[in-house]
Write a protein that holds these residues in place. Structure first.
Motif: not given
Length: 181
Positions: A55-58, A77-81, A84-93
């Motif tokens: 599973a992706p590293f989130v 280009t760089h996996p973690l652990k 694959p890496v997934q970047i999620r934008m989250l709202a404050a709170g």
């Protein structure tokens, strides 16, 4: 000792190459440095068994859009652990779920406490960038010291989240809360 020296040299090279002086007006360089730090932090932390696989590293990002863009470039280009890496934008709170790492930007400092509380019992590495965030529950806090980006670590918060931080990372931290003498 040579492993500690190797980590110190790696971090020094990243800082030098990126122009580590935050006061130089190089916002892009600052975000590149912080993105590199996040990758290094993740590589020196062990999560509890069962939180791996293919599973992706989130990574969840709150109020740090430019940093998220730098992380997206790195993750291409760089996996973690070995994931694959997934970047999620989250709202404050927001109440984050399914993350391995949560980064809360300085503009979200007011809502950080609630977000940190919501992941306090989960194996989530929390990284912040505002004064006093270790006392609010963050595991790692980035801060500006002598115009350089440094970091402090809370071992009690890491342990509460079942995260094991490498001694090599602890050795190069600016300050470690909860470290035995």
């Amino acid at each position: 000792m040579s492993a500690v020296r190797g980590l110190a040299w790696t971090l020094a090279a990243v800082l030098w190459a990126g122009g580590a002086r935050a006061g130089d007006g190089q916002a892009d360089a600052e975000y590149k440095i912080k993105a590199s730090y996040i990758y290094k932090f993740a590589s020196y932390v062990d999560w509890p068994p069962g939180d791996a696989g293919a599973a992706p590293f989130v990574i969840g990002i709150v109020d740090a859009d430019s940093l998220a863009e730098e992380l997206k470039k790195l993750s291409a280009t760089h996996p973690l652990k070995n994931r694959p890496v997934q970047i999620r934008m989250l709202a404050a709170g927001a109440v984050p779920a399914g993350l391995q790492l949560l980064y809360i930007g300085q503009r979200a400092a007011r809502s950080a406490r609630g977000m940190l509380d919501s992941v306090a019992a989960q194996p989530v590495l929390t990284v912040t960038e505002s004064a006093g965030m270790l006392t609010s529950g963050s595991v790692i806090n980035l801060l500006l010291v002598d115009e350089r980006i440094r970091f402090e670590i809370s071992l009690p918060h890491a342990e509460a989240r079942q995260l094991k931080i490498s001694a090599r990372l602890l050795d190069v931290a600016y300050r470690v809360e909860g470290k035995s003498p």
